[in-house]
Design an enzyme around this catalytic site. Structure first.
Site, short mmCIF file in Angstrom:
data_model
loop_
_atom_site.label_atom_id
_atom_site.label_comp_id
_atom_site.label_asym_id
_atom_site.label_seq_id
_atom_site.Cartn_x
_atom_site.Cartn_y
_atom_site.Cartn_z
N ASP A 163 0.77 -1.39 -0.18
CA ASP A 163 0.02 -0.12 -0.04
C ASP A 163 0.85 1.36 0.11
O ASP A 163 0.53 2.39 -0.80
CB ASP A 163 -0.81 -0.02 1.15
CG ASP A 163 -1.84 -1.26 1.25
OD1 ASP A 163 -1.69 -2.02 0.82
OD2 ASP A 163 -2.85 -1.06 1.94
N GLU A 390 1.88 -9.74 11.51
CA GLU A 390 1.40 -9.21 10.24
C GLU A 390 2.83 -9.01 9.47
O GLU A 390 3.07 -9.48 8.11
CB GLU A 390 0.55 -8.13 10.15
CG GLU A 390 0.02 -7.36 8.87
CD GLU A 390 -0.79 -6.43 9.09
OE1 GLU A 390 -1.39 -6.09 8.15
OE2 GLU A 390 -1.01 -5.97 10.27
#
Length: 427
Positions: A163, A390
């Site tokens: 992102d 993550e």
């Protein structure tokens, strides 16, 4: 890795996947990510193929059931009952799915899932069901999404899967940091502000999403962002080769067309995305025609296509991968090179090491016979259990982002249970 530790880690990874399984798909994490994400589900299926191949097939079928009529596979399929837990949600998109997409790893995943349990796959008619849907997905990418050089463009940083990579900085500078939608940040309940994109970034993200939504998610309407990503296009090429394998298994005559499509993608990546000074591939701004000269893990992923790249480039990519910017500068593979000006070891895709990119490069270097480099990359998975973060700090291994993250658990399971030495195994 000690055998008892391997077994304990595999069991712990499987428990994460069991916890995050909804009965139809796997959420990336129960708190921060309460819906079905496109490439997350693909990576989850890769892990589940070892212990729960039926669930792996169901994961992909559920995602493809949400395919749009134009062929796109949506970035997010929403659980509308959880719309307050993630933003932007279904209410923003005025739809049960996001209008955006994510990297097309799905056909590659479907072939791996099929090969793990061919009898179960045939019994369920899995390939016959998913092959035409995946072919339509690729037709969409080669058609409405094709940019000036013929490679698919991403219309939003969220579509790239990486992102806030520095690859998108220059293009985002052209996007006004203004949004009509009130921006909620439930993500900050699960990760520190220094680990997530900032408010100014989010205003730009929302501005682009609003523009795309308001244009009816039409791809021929310019919205201020159109980027060609080396990771996105590389996994598309691998997935085209996977479709060729599927076509052959189904006695469908389309295999040659998929192989030709893969060859075109590889040739175009080579022609337009290579940066000789950096020794890796970079992004291309479809609006300006300029390459974005930033060294990121995205630019190493074309190593998956080594056999089709121009002479000497696979060797240059290996030099970059093992050099001081990446593995040569620390134990784990950073998302942005350590010597890149944008490097930040804590901030999302600007430095932290991600398990999915380590997995992609493991597949690439194994296929080339570089077992030593594969072993270095596999060290990343040694630190996943028990938290399954993550992403991690590329130097210390400290966990970042949310925890009990599904693709971390799934790819750890695959790292422990698979020693496949080909990008695309034979059935």
């Amino acid at each position: 890795m000690h055998k008892d530790f391997e077994e304990d880690a595999a069991d712990a990874a499987a428990r994460v996947l069991d916890t995050n399984w909804t009965g139809r798909y796997t959420v990336p994490a129960t708190g921060l990510y309460p819906h079905q994400w496109s490439w997350d589900s693909a990576f989850v299926a890769i892990g589940n193929r070892h212990r729960a191949p039926g669930r792996a097939r169901a994961e992909l079928v559920t995602l493809l059931d949400a395919q749009w009529s134009d062929g796109r596979v949506p970035q997010i399929v929403y659980d509308v009952g959880r719309d307050d837990d993630y933003a932007p949600g279904a209410e923003f998109w005025r739809s049960a799915t996001s209008g955006l997409v994510q990297p097309p790893v799905h056909a590659w995943t479907a072939w791996l899932v099929h090969c793990a349990d061919p009898a179960g796959s045939v019994r369920e008619g899995f390939l016959a069901r998913v092959y035409p849907l995946l072919a339509r997905w690729h037709d969409y990418l080669h058609g409405p999404r094709a940019g000036a050089v013929g490679l698919p463009v991403t219309k939003h940083p969220w579509e790239t899967g990486t992102d806030n990579s520095p690859l998108w900085d220059a293009a985002l500078e052209r996007v006004p940091p203004e949004a009509r939608t009130a921006i909620r940040r439930p993500d900050l309940r699960h990760a520190g502000t220094g680990e997530r994109p900032g408010s100014r970034d989010y205003r730009r993200y929302y501005h682009l999403a609003e523009a795309y939504r308001d244009a009816g998610c039409a791809d021929d309407v310019p919205i201020g962002f159109a980027m060609v990503c080396p990771l996105f296009t590389s996994v598309l090429a691998v997935s085209e080769l996977a479709l060729a394998r599927m076509a052959a298994a189904l006695s469908d005559g389309g295999g040659a067309a998929h192989e030709a499509a893969a060859a075109r993608v590889i040739t175009t990546i080579d022609e337009h995305l290579w940066d000789d000074e950096l020794g890796l591939y970079v992004a291309l701004d479809d609006t300006t025609g300029e390459r974005v000269r930033s060294a990121t893990v995205n630019g190493l992923v074309p190593l998956l296509l080594a056999d089709g790249l121009r002479k000497g480039r696979a060797e240059r990519l290996l030099e970059a991968l093992t050099g001081p910017g990446f593995l040569g500068g620390g134990p784990y593979l950073p998302s942005t090179a350590r010597d890149d000006p944008a490097f930040d070891p804590a901030l999302y895709w600007r430095g932290p090491a991600w398990f999915n990119t380590s997995w992609l490069l493991v597949r690439a270097v194994r296929a080339l016979g570089h077992v030593d480099v594969a072993a270095r990359l596999l060290e990343h998975f040694d630190i996943a259990a028990p938290d399954f973060p993550e992403y991690v700090d590329p130097s210390t291994g400290a966990g970042r982002g949310t925890r009990q993250f599904s693709w971390t658990a799934a790819l750890t399971l695959d790292a422990l249970l698979s020693d496949e030495s080909d990008v695309l195994p034979e059935q």
